[in-house]
Design a protein around this motif. Structure first.
Motif, PDB file in Angstrom:
ATOM      1  N   LEU A  83       0.800  -1.228   0.000  1.00 15.24           N
ATOM      2  CA  LEU A  83       0.000   0.000   0.000  1.00 15.24           C
ATOM      3  C   LEU A  83       0.831   1.275   0.000  1.00 15.24           C
ATOM      4  CD1 LEU A  83      -2.757  -1.072   2.570  1.00 15.24           C
ATOM      5  CD2 LEU A  83      -2.747  -1.322   0.072  1.00 15.24           C
ATOM      6  N   HIS A  84       2.131   1.181   0.326  1.00 13.21           N
ATOM      7  CA  HIS A  84       3.010   2.353   0.340  1.00 13.21           C
ATOM      8  C   HIS A  84       4.168   2.096  -0.606  1.00 13.21           C
ATOM      9  CE1 HIS A  84       0.732   2.881   4.071  1.00 13.21           C
ATOM     10  NE2 HIS A  84       1.025   4.156   3.996  1.00 13.21           N
ATOM     11  N   ILE A  85       4.241   2.883  -1.670  1.00 12.53           N
ATOM     12  CA  ILE A  85       5.192   2.596  -2.750  1.00 12.53           C
ATOM     13  C   ILE A  85       6.025   3.836  -3.062  1.00 12.53           C
ATOM     14  CG2 ILE A  85       5.413   1.827  -5.140  1.00 12.53           C
ATOM     15  CD1 ILE A  85       2.429   0.687  -4.596  1.00 12.53           C
ATOM     16  N   SER A 156       3.737   1.610   8.023  1.00 10.36           N
ATOM     17  CA  SER A 156       3.452   0.237   7.623  1.00 10.36           C
ATOM     18  C   SER A 156       4.440  -0.153   6.525  1.00 10.36           C
ATOM     19  CB  SER A 156       2.008   0.097   7.127  1.00 10.36           C
ATOM     20  OG  SER A 156       1.785   0.927   5.992  1.00 10.36           O
ATOM     21  N   ASP A 157       4.502  -1.434   6.210  1.00 10.81           N
ATOM     22  CA  ASP A 157       5.476  -1.934   5.233  1.00 10.81           C
ATOM     23  C   ASP A 157       5.428  -1.134   3.931  1.00 10.81           C
ATOM     24  OD1 ASP A 157       5.987  -3.793   7.132  1.00 10.81           O
ATOM     25  OD2 ASP A 157       5.116  -5.489   6.067  1.00 10.81           O
ATOM     26  N   ALA A 201       8.779  -5.122  13.354  1.00 11.19           N
ATOM     27  CA  ALA A 201       7.779  -5.705  12.459  1.00 11.19           C
ATOM     28  C   ALA A 201       7.853  -5.158  11.028  1.00 11.19           C
ATOM     29  CB  ALA A 201       6.375  -5.454  13.010  1.00 11.19           C
ATOM     30  N   PHE A 202       8.608  -4.094  10.817  1.00 12.71           N
ATOM     31  CA  PHE A 202       8.624  -3.448   9.503  1.00 12.71           C
ATOM     32  C   PHE A 202       9.399  -4.280   8.483  1.00 12.71           C
ATOM     33  CE2 PHE A 202      10.384  -0.722   6.228  1.00 12.71           C
ATOM     34  CZ  PHE A 202       9.274   0.017   5.837  1.00 12.71           C
ATOM     35  N   VAL A 203       8.858  -4.354   7.266  1.00 11.15           N
ATOM     36  CA  VAL A 203       9.535  -5.050   6.168  1.00 11.15           C
ATOM     37  C   VAL A 203       9.571  -4.120   4.952  1.00 11.15           C
ATOM     38  CG1 VAL A 203       9.517  -7.019   4.599  1.00 11.15           C
ATOM     39  CG2 VAL A 203       8.770  -7.310   6.974  1.00 11.15           C
ATOM     40  N   LEU A 204      10.744  -3.931   4.393  1.00 15.12           N
ATOM     41  CA  LEU A 204      10.914  -3.139   3.180  1.00 15.12           C
ATOM     42  C   LEU A 204      11.074  -4.084   1.997  1.00 15.12           C
ATOM     43  CD1 LEU A 204      11.351  -0.254   1.973  1.00 15.12           C
ATOM     44  CD2 LEU A 204      13.808  -0.702   2.188  1.00 15.12           C
ATOM     45  N   THR A 205      10.223  -3.909   0.997  1.00 17.27           N
ATOM     46  CA  THR A 205      10.316  -4.734  -0.207  1.00 17.27           C
ATOM     47  C   THR A 205      11.019  -3.964  -1.317  1.00 17.27           C
ATOM     48  OG1 THR A 205       8.274  -5.937   0.321  1.00 17.27           O
ATOM     49  CG2 THR A 205       9.016  -5.986  -1.964  1.00 17.27           C
ATOM     50  N   ILE A 206      11.993  -4.587  -1.936  1.00 16.05           N
ATOM     51  CA  ILE A 206      12.672  -4.018  -3.094  1.00 16.05           C
ATOM     52  C   ILE A 206      12.094  -4.674  -4.337  1.00 16.05           C
ATOM     53  CG2 ILE A 206      14.865  -3.635  -4.260  1.00 16.05           C
ATOM     54  CD1 ILE A 206      14.639  -2.195  -1.583  1.00 16.05           C
TER      55      ILE A 206
END
Length: 283
Positions: A83-85, A156-157, A201-206
């Motif tokens: 949801l956050h990009i 959030s993530d 709990a935070f996850v950063l997606t590449i």
């Protein structure tokens, strides 16, 4: 004894010749809500805007003790539940297009130091301007500003998207800047706020069309090395004594496997370090 700590900064330039982001085919615009546009040209962060993750010998109340290792995962696509990009753009004279979102270049053109936030179909997008002449340092600074100025974006993530025009060096600089941007002063404060990027709990997606994992890992390591220096520089003089530095260097050497030699006054005289000793006496 005072010493000057030189902060490492690379000056590598991406090798991409096009210097433009890919523009996916346009689709019909729908449910687009403009949240805001912020221009931060010539914006420079001081230490209060840098990042922190203390590795060794931190003071009891150092904020870095609460910081956790950034969790990163990798994906070729942006999942529906993301949801956050964050989307970086090189400066262009054309309309800025990403998926179903199109923005006039009079509003956002990718100019260095600019940001544009837009909501579309339940997702929040943060466009980051990198400018025309993109290099390692400008990319790093741009993403450091993102982490510092848009802290709430990481509640959030989140996802960072790189299209095929972004080199591995650019990806490395971006992740390094994000980590640095989480730094907070206040080593001895009783109550310290942790940047959302450092939450457990935070996850950063590449999300990248290229294979960037090794570059991302390298960027995190470089940033963590710089963070250690930032913490040392920001400690008060009554804490950062020669003894403290010697203990820090010894413990760090044991942890990371390099040899450390600590010289006292006698050893320094034998080695002929008279200028070094004179500076120490005057401090």
């Amino acid at each position: 004894m005072e010493s000057t700590v030189e902060r490492m900064a690379s000056s590598l330039t991406p090798t991409n010749e096009n210097n433009q982001t890919a523009t996916p085919p346009r689709t019909t615009k729908s449910n687009i809500k403009i949240v805001g546009i912020i221009e931060t040209n010539k914006y420079m962060l001081n230490r209060s805007g840098m990042a922190s993750e203390k590795l060794i010998s931190a003071p009891k109340n150092c904020n870095s003790k609460k910081n956790k290792k950034l969790k990163i995962k990798y994906s070729k696509i942006i999942a529906a539940n993301n949801l956050h990009i964050i989307v970086p753009f090189f400066e262009t004279e054309k309309e800025v297009v990403f998926n179903s979102i199109s923005v006039s270049n009079t509003i956002f053109s990718g100019k260095k130091g600019t940001h544009f936030i837009v909501e579309n179909s339940g997702k929040t997008y943060l466009f980051v301007g990198l400018g025309k002449d993109v290099c390692y340092n400008t990319t790093k600074t741009a993403f450091r500003n993102v982490a510092f100025k848009f802290e709430s974006f990481f509640k959030s993530d989140a996802v960072v998207f790189f299209d095929r025009n972004f080199t591995n060096q650019t990806a490395e600089a971006a992740i390094s800047g994000l980590v640095l941007g989480t730094y907070k002063l206040g080593h001895f404060k009783k109550e310290q706020k942790v940047h959302p990027l450092n939450n457990k709990a935070f996850v950063l997606t590449i999300s990248s069309e290229n294979e960037v994992k090794s570059s991302i890992e390298k960027g995190v390591k470089i940033a963590n090395a710089q963070l250690e220096t930032f913490n040392l520089v920001d400690l008060p003089r009554n804490k950062i004594t020669p003894k403290y530095l010697a203990n820090w260097a010894t413990k760090t050497g044991k942890k990371y496997g390099f040899e450390v030699s600590v010289f006292g006054v006698k050893e320094s005289k034998k080695l002929g370090l008279d200028a070094f000793l004179a500076v120490g006496k005057g401090s």
